[in-house]
Design a protein around this motif. Structure first.
Motif, PDB file in Angstrom:
ATOM      1  N   PRO A  78     -22.339   4.495  28.672  1.00 22.00           N
ATOM      2  CA  PRO A  78     -23.750   4.139  28.795  1.00 22.00           C
ATOM      3  C   PRO A  78     -24.548   4.991  29.778  1.00 22.00           C
ATOM      4  CG  PRO A  78     -22.368   2.183  28.836  1.00 22.00           C
ATOM      5  CD  PRO A  78     -21.444   3.355  28.936  1.00 22.00           C
ATOM      6  N   TYR A 178     -27.278   2.770  26.688  1.00 23.84           N
ATOM      7  CA  TYR A 178     -26.506   1.700  27.327  1.00 23.84           C
ATOM      8  C   TYR A 178     -26.069   0.660  26.304  1.00 23.84           C
ATOM      9  CZ  TYR A 178     -25.010  -1.814  30.646  1.00 23.84           C
ATOM     10  OH  TYR A 178     -24.247  -2.727  31.333  1.00 23.84           O
ATOM     11  N   GLU A 182     -22.235  -0.106  25.375  1.00 20.43           N
ATOM     12  CA  GLU A 182     -21.725  -1.452  25.630  1.00 20.43           C
ATOM     13  C   GLU A 182     -21.093  -2.038  24.371  1.00 20.43           C
ATOM     14  OE1 GLU A 182     -20.825  -4.788  27.867  1.00 20.43           O
ATOM     15  OE2 GLU A 182     -21.646  -2.868  28.543  1.00 20.43           O
TER      16      GLU A 182
END
Length: 225
Positions: A78, A178, A182
């Motif tokens: 990320p 991000y 994730e």
């Protein structure tokens, strides 16, 4: 060398470069997440440099960048993915700006000077300066890559252009990279759901900045629509 000949030569070089990119299949690759991810991973250590260079090429030649940003978050993680995406996008925007200002200005003005987007950006910069750049970077009214070239033929300061572009691109780069990273690492989870809510709130907050700035500076938002 005659200025006209130099301009035509530069345009020809850019055209050849774009043709080479097209023939290599890179355009199709950066539009396909799995194919682009595989290409970056195969590059090993050089994948960092390849990724940034491809992002720069995407900005200069107006290639799709969404898959590139998401792939960065998945392959590099990320934070690093977002930093690499922001670096590539900023350098690419700067490169397109410089091409328009110093290398192909005459050609661009002749071919696109009467384009509605170009004319609005030119008038907006003349009237509101860097504030107009901030507004158009945060309000996605004009195609992003076209903006890079359009601002290059205005009197906007290059350094200010780069700084503002980097700052205004940062939220989107970090949020998309991000979220992608994730999901790749932890999958769909309650934590991700909460993060998506936070990201939505942050994006909403960013979207309000142009309205606040326009009101403070007395800028008519209809000028950029």
């Amino acid at each position: 060398m005659n200025k006209t000949v130099r301009t035509l030569l530069i345009v020809a070089v850019l055209a050849v470069a774009f043709f080479a990119i097209w023939k290599s299949g890179l355009i199709e690759t950066v539009s396909d997440f799995d194919a682009f991810r595989a290409m970056i991973e195969r590059a090993g250590f050089w994948g960092y440099f390849v990724y940034v260079l491809i992002f720069i090429a995407a900005a200069v030649f107006s290639l799709p960048a969404s898959v590139i940003t998401i792939t960065g978050g998945v392959v590099f993680g990320p934070v690093l993915g977002a930093l690499l995406a922001l670096t590539g996008a900023t350098v690419g925007a700067a490169a397109a700006f410089l091409v328009a200002r110093y290398l192909a200005r005459g050609f661009i003005v002749e071919k696109f000077g009467e384009n509605a987007i170009f004319k609005k950006i030119e008038a907006g910069v003349e009237k509101n300066g860097k504030d107009f750049l901030i507004l158009t970077r945060l309000v996605p009214v004009f195609p992003y890559n076209i903006q890079n070239y359009a601002y290059g033929v205005t009197n906007l300061n290059f350094g200010m252009y780069v700084i503002i572009s980097a700052i205004t691109m940062a939220p989107g780069a970090f949020i998309y990279a991000y979220m992608a990273g994730e999901i790749a690492v932890n999958g769909i989870s309650t934590k991700l759901f909460i993060q998506l809510i936070i990201a939505g709130i942050l994006l909403f907050g960013v979207s309000q900045i142009p309205k606040i700035l326009a009101k403070k500076k007395g800028i008519d938002m209809s000028d950029i629509k």
